[in-house]
Design a protein around this motif. Structure first.
Motif, mmCIF file in Angstrom:
data_model
loop_
_atom_site.group_PDB
_atom_site.id
_atom_site.type_symbol
_atom_site.label_atom_id
_atom_site.label_comp_id
_atom_site.label_asym_id
_atom_site.label_seq_id
_atom_site.Cartn_x
_atom_site.Cartn_y
_atom_site.Cartn_z
ATOM 1 N N UNK A 1 0.847 -1.196 0.000
ATOM 2 C CA UNK A 1 0.000 0.000 0.000
ATOM 3 C C UNK A 1 0.874 1.234 0.000
ATOM 4 N N UNK A 2 0.524 2.205 -0.841
ATOM 5 C CA UNK A 2 1.356 3.393 -1.002
ATOM 6 C C UNK A 2 0.486 4.633 -1.139
ATOM 7 N N UNK A 3 1.127 5.795 -0.989
ATOM 8 C CA UNK A 3 0.419 7.055 -1.156
ATOM 9 C C UNK A 3 -0.655 7.280 -0.113
ATOM 10 N N UNK A 4 -1.720 7.975 -0.499
ATOM 11 C CA UNK A 4 -2.812 8.305 0.417
ATOM 12 C C UNK A 4 -3.551 7.082 0.932
ATOM 13 N N UNK A 5 -3.401 5.939 0.255
ATOM 14 C CA UNK A 5 -4.120 4.736 0.650
ATOM 15 C C UNK A 5 -3.460 4.006 1.808
ATOM 16 N N UNK A 6 -2.267 4.431 2.219
ATOM 17 C CA UNK A 6 -1.478 3.694 3.200
ATOM 18 C C UNK A 6 -1.320 4.463 4.504
ATOM 19 N N UNK A 7 -1.348 3.736 5.606
ATOM 20 C CA UNK A 7 -1.008 4.285 6.923
ATOM 21 C C UNK A 7 0.432 3.887 7.202
ATOM 22 N N UNK A 8 1.353 4.841 7.035
ATOM 23 C CA UNK A 8 2.788 4.566 7.110
ATOM 24 C C UNK A 8 3.366 5.312 8.311
ATOM 25 N N UNK A 9 3.819 4.563 9.288
ATOM 26 C CA UNK A 9 4.354 5.146 10.516
ATOM 27 C C UNK A 9 5.841 5.455 10.355
ATOM 28 N N UNK A 10 6.209 6.668 10.758
ATOM 29 C CA UNK A 10 7.611 7.080 10.800
ATOM 30 C C UNK A 10 7.956 7.469 12.233
ATOM 31 N N UNK A 11 9.229 7.713 12.493
ATOM 32 C CA UNK A 11 9.642 8.027 13.852
ATOM 33 C C UNK A 11 8.975 9.264 14.409
#
Length: 384
Positions: free
Chosen positions: A267-277
């Motif tokens: 999943x990428x872009x607006x469709x993804x929940x991507x956690x960063x530090x």
């Protein structure tokens, strides 16, 4: 056996993933790449406020970009996803099978929390919606832009500039440009005043009516047209298919951008929940394209038995257009906090047009470079 990679959505992230996959697998007979999109046109979502204001954009076509790459193009709306069978269903009842899926269908305007928003407000979810708003604005009247974030600011400024006889009011909880440094924030707010945009902050919108916006406390703001820019959420397709999603309907990913519940789905872009530090990545072209590049590299690494690298992203700038002849650029730390440096006026316009407003030339360069290593770094922190 051919490993079938299917990319859903040709937005900024999906197209970035597609061109990297095409460039790095063009000599591999055991890999096929299929791109699924509603139409053969690439939509510059960052410019949809211009379409809404009645302006004409460049006509960018996917077949022209992808000619000779070996990518198969399929057109249609995605209506269903079966992760167990590894199939995707389109609106004409076709089914496409996959071994690896890249989910890049973006987000939709979040109109679920306020009654009447879905029925009575326009949104900038796509070119067709923006064109409908442009047609309506051709008949005049007052406009209320709901949401004082970046999309709301750009839309309010564009509409006020292109329709000088129209009353434009920007409504939001926070002041426009709240996350910018003092200099850039002051310039932005001054530009809105020069354009005649009325700004109401600290307000809570409780209902959208056919001819007004109702605020908490009983006040209403009259409006012939309401544009909703307050929040984005994932389309319900992923949740219905049983993928793990967050409260906003976005697919929850691991460090390689794979679904935590279905590792053959990226999943990428607006469709993804991507956690960063520093927190959750927010959707933008700035972050979306690197997620597409990283997902493509992760897929190809996995096919060779390698461990995909961890995705790390740092913001570099916030760019905001204020009509056609004005803009603000705030340079930022990797977590999005403002640095001291900013650009305003024509210098900001030139910078914004160069780095973020037209990614088409970048896609062309990525296709020509088999390694695509000169576009974004391997395994390090992505910036754009």
């Amino acid at each position: 056996m051919t490993h079938r990679i299917v990319v859903l959505g040709a937005g900024y992230a999906g197209l970035a993933a597609t061109v990297v996959l095409a460039a790095r697998s063009r000599r591999r007979a055991d890999v096929s790449v299929t791109l699924v999109n509603a139409t053969d046109r690439f939509t510059e979502r960052l410019r949809l406020h211009q379409v809404a204001a009645g302006e004409q954009l460049a006509d960018l076509r996917l077949p022209e970009l992808l000619a000779g790459t070996g990518v198969a193009l399929e057109y249609g709306w995605v209506t269903g996803l079966d992760p167990a069978a590894r199939t995707v269903r389109l609106d004409d009842e076709r089914e496409l099978g996959y071994d690896t899926l890249v989910y890049a269908l973006g987000g939709v305007a979040d109109t679920t929390g306020v009654p009447g928003a879905d029925e009575h407000a326009y949104a900038l979810g796509g070119r067709h919606e923006a064109e409908l708003l442009a047609h309506r604005l051709g008949h005049g009247g007052s406009v209320a832009v709901c949401g004082s974030g970046l999309t709301g600011i750009e839309a309010a400024a564009e509409l006020a500039e292109q329709h000088p006889g129209t009353t434009v009011t920007l409504l939001g909880r926070t002041e426009p440009g709240e996350a910018l440094g003092a200099r850039a924030r002051g310039y932005l707010q001054g530009a809105l005043r020069r354009l005649g945009v009325g700004v109401r902050t600290g307000v809570e919108i409780v209902k959208v009516l056919p001819d007004a916006v109702a605020l908490a406390g009983g006040e209403t703001v009259p409006a012939d047209v309401v544009l909703w820019t307050s929040g984005v959420r994932g389309a319900p397709l992923a949740a219905v298919a049983g993928l793990a999603v967050d409260a906003a309907g976005r697919i929850v990913t691991d460090t390689a951008l794979r679904s935590i519940s279905h590792p053959d789905v990226y999943a990428i872009g607006d469709a993804a929940a991507i956690e960063q530090g520093y927190g959750m990545l927010h959707g933008s072209c700035q972050s979306g394209m690197p997620t597409g590049v990283h997902a493509a590299r992760s897929i190809l690494a996995t096919l060779t038995g390698a461990t995909p690298p961890r995705f790390r992203f740092g913001y570099y700038h916030t760019t905001i257009s204020l009509g056609r002849g004005d803009a603000v650029v705030q340079f930022t730390r990797p977590d999005g906090a403002p640095r001291r440096l900013s650009l305003t006026g024509r210098a900001a316009v030139r910078y914004k047009e160069t780095v973020s407003a037209a990614p088409w030339p970048t896609y062309r360069r990525m296709i020509r470079l088999p390694g695509t290593g000169s576009i974004w770094p391997r395994g390090g922190r992505y910036t754009r």
